[in-house]
Scaffold this motif. Structure first.
Motif, short mmCIF file in Angstrom:
data_model
loop_
_atom_site.label_atom_id
_atom_site.label_comp_id
_atom_site.label_asym_id
_atom_site.label_seq_id
_atom_site.Cartn_x
_atom_site.Cartn_y
_atom_site.Cartn_z
N GLU A 1 10.63 3.22 -1.76
CA GLU A 1 9.93 4.26 -1.15
C GLU A 1 9.00 5.06 -2.10
OE1 GLU A 1 11.22 8.23 0.74
OE2 GLU A 1 12.74 6.86 1.38
N GLU B 1 6.13 3.22 -3.10
CA GLU B 1 5.05 3.22 -1.84
C GLU B 1 4.19 4.59 -1.90
OE1 GLU B 1 3.71 1.20 -0.05
OE2 GLU B 1 2.38 2.70 1.09
N ARG B 2 5.04 5.60 -2.16
CA ARG B 2 4.45 6.92 -2.17
C ARG B 2 3.47 6.88 -3.26
NH1 ARG B 2 9.37 9.66 -1.22
NH2 ARG B 2 9.33 10.86 -3.19
N ARG C 1 1.93 4.51 -4.80
CA ARG C 1 0.58 3.40 -4.36
C ARG C 1 -0.16 4.12 -3.62
NH1 ARG C 1 -1.38 1.17 -1.08
NH2 ARG C 1 -0.07 1.63 0.52
N SER C 2 0.29 4.99 -2.41
CA SER C 2 -0.64 5.73 -1.51
C SER C 2 -1.41 6.82 -2.25
CB SER C 2 0.14 6.44 -0.52
OG SER C 2 0.91 5.46 0.06
#
Lengths: 336, 336
Positions: B40, B43-44, B46-47
């Motif tokens: 998680e 992903e944060r 990466r964004s």
């Protein structure tokens, strides 16, 4: 009390100067190989360097203009391909003779990746870049602002004015190979190759046409394939050709295509006369041994490094293109 | 309101950390290609990287003291050998994923040359050295004064305390291969290998002994050869064995020995059941296809780079030795 460097960082030139009780400038002159230094001072500096384990930071030094990084940058397609590995090997061995290291980067034939590695090599202040232009073109070399180190194109021409180029005689080598197949009686020779946007492919295709023209044989364009980018694609293509029975010989325009063709022969259980472009270690071991057009990869790597070194020595003559001869190695596979 | 970076400067790792609401260390680990990050969080990050247009600035990084040069140094035997080329390829591809360049140097299995390239890599302040210890040993690693970058030994152990090591299961792989030859009825299996001073050779020899012991077959020491340093030497040795008729199968302890054996089969006009150590592209193309013990070279390169990156991130745990499994690829050549 002996003053040493802190344990958590590398010793600097300042540490050496303090330890040797000489000025920083003197240490710098010593480290840069100047000889007109008081011998007693030089000896103190030498001892301090040894005791502290000081090592000159060439990465930092290389950003000063006029210094050398001692590194050649080589951009190739892909180390997994024995042709590029052989080229890298050749450049590395000449580099080592001259005390240079070799940084190798693969473009994977992709323009964006090529540009990224060139950018990184420029950041590293390499002494020269030996470059293989990728299949899909990225930025023009003129994108990078000068000063650039000497750039030498190898295997394929590039788009930088003034850069030297080292090529193989792709056209002549292919002409001779296809002529040998024609002389053996073949009349429907398939050209199993990669995209003709690649300089080498285009030259090899021209050699294929030339040999046909010289023998008065008309080329069937449906036997010319530009879609063999990998050995896997060559397998499918050659297997289909074998099943269709439309070709009576194959010219495999690079080592990937040759390996794919041999795999297809095995899968389908039948074969055709074949000659490949590029020699590789296993070629003589097949049954029958694979005939090839051999490039002198050793000489190509050597010529590229030499061209770059000449430029580093101040040679500012016009750009030179060297085309090195190839050799036709007939081993048996060219026969029916 | 979305908080973005000011428009007049490049986004930093701090900006990414703030945006993703994770620690700076975690961003650093992500950016350096570590995979053991909470998915998680990853992903944060990466964004945030995408939204901010963050790009790692290696140029700046390499000139700050204590920072990274952005280069991995790899010392291998020789790029001409497909095994080393495959290892270099694997390291290069992992390096590129993490934004690192690769400097490759060949030791030619010579200690003095090995030491020269290590010295040069240290001068270049590479971020890590992945090292294959040469056949003839040079200086001890303890000769070089600290601080050293992380050193990871691959293929063979080295002599630097605290350094991580990545090896293949040479003993187990060879045991399984020789067991397959014994199961096929062979009782006089020649071991065609290089000097047992090489760690890999010694381990493979032990695997050969183990398989014999497990099958209750006594080894004839006159069938054990340590003199096959090149494929040329293997040709001579295997040709002599074929003419003498003393062996009923061959274990070729590296790819040079296997290629030499196949060449000898062709020259003499007779063959023996054979299994080689190391897979290579042409192996399935021979007649019969060559059976091999395949190392997972891709995984070895990856594990070596990862070990070095972990150390760069501050992992100061005890040295780790990873032994990666091999795979026995039976393709037909093991049969009479």
């Amino acid at each position: 009390m002996v003053i040493g460097p802190r344990q958590d960082r590398r010793p600097t030139m300042n540490d050496v100067a303090a330890r040797a009780q000489v000025g920083l400038r003197t240490v710098s002159r010593y480290v840069n190989g100047m000889t007109n230094i008081n011998p007693e001072m030089a000896e103190r500096i030498r001892s301090a360097i040894e005791e502290l384990g000081y090592r000159r930071n060439l990465a930092a030094a290389s950003i000063r203009p006029g210094q050398t990084s001692g590194v050649i940058g080589l951009v190739i397609g892909d180390l997994a391909n024995p042709y590029w590995a052989a080229l890298a090997r050749s450049v590395e061995s000449v580099a080592a003779e001259t005390g240079l290291l070799l940084t190798i980067a693969s473009s994977e034939e992709d323009g964006a990746r090529h540009d990224w590695v060139v950018e990184r090599l420029l950041q590293q202040q390499v002494d020269m870049i030996i470059d293989v232009a990728p299949r899909t073109v990225g930025r023009s070399w003129s994108h990078w602002s000068p000063p650039l180190p000497p750039v030498v194109f190898v295997d394929r021409p590039g788009d930088l004015a003034g850069a030297d180029t080292v090529l193989a005689d792709n056209r002549g080598g292919t002409r001779d190979a296809v002529a040998a197949l024609l002389a053996g009686g073949a009349r429907r020779i398939a050209f199993v190759g990669d995209d003709r946007a690649l300089h080498t492919m285009d030259e090899r295709y021209e050699g294929y046409l030339l040999a046909h023209a010289q023998h008065g044989v008309v080329v069937d364009p449906t036997l010319v394939f530009e879609t063999s980018h990998s050995s896997g694609q060559a397998v499918d293509l050659v297997a289909r050709l074998l099943r269709e029975g439309r070709a009576d010989a194959l010219f495999a325009a690079n080592n990937r295509a040759a390996v794919g063709a041999l795999l297809a022969f095995r899968t389908v259980g039948t074969r055709l006369p074949i000659i490949g472009f590029d020699d590789f270690e296993a070629a003589p071991l097949f049954d029958p041994p694979l005939s090839v057009v051999a490039q002198d990869v050793e000489a190509m790597g050597r010529a590229a490094v030499r061209a770059g070194l000449d430029r580093l020595q101040g040679d500012d003559g016009p750009a030179r293109v060297q085309v090195l001869p190839t050799t036709l190695q007939l081993r048996g596979s060219e026969r029916p």
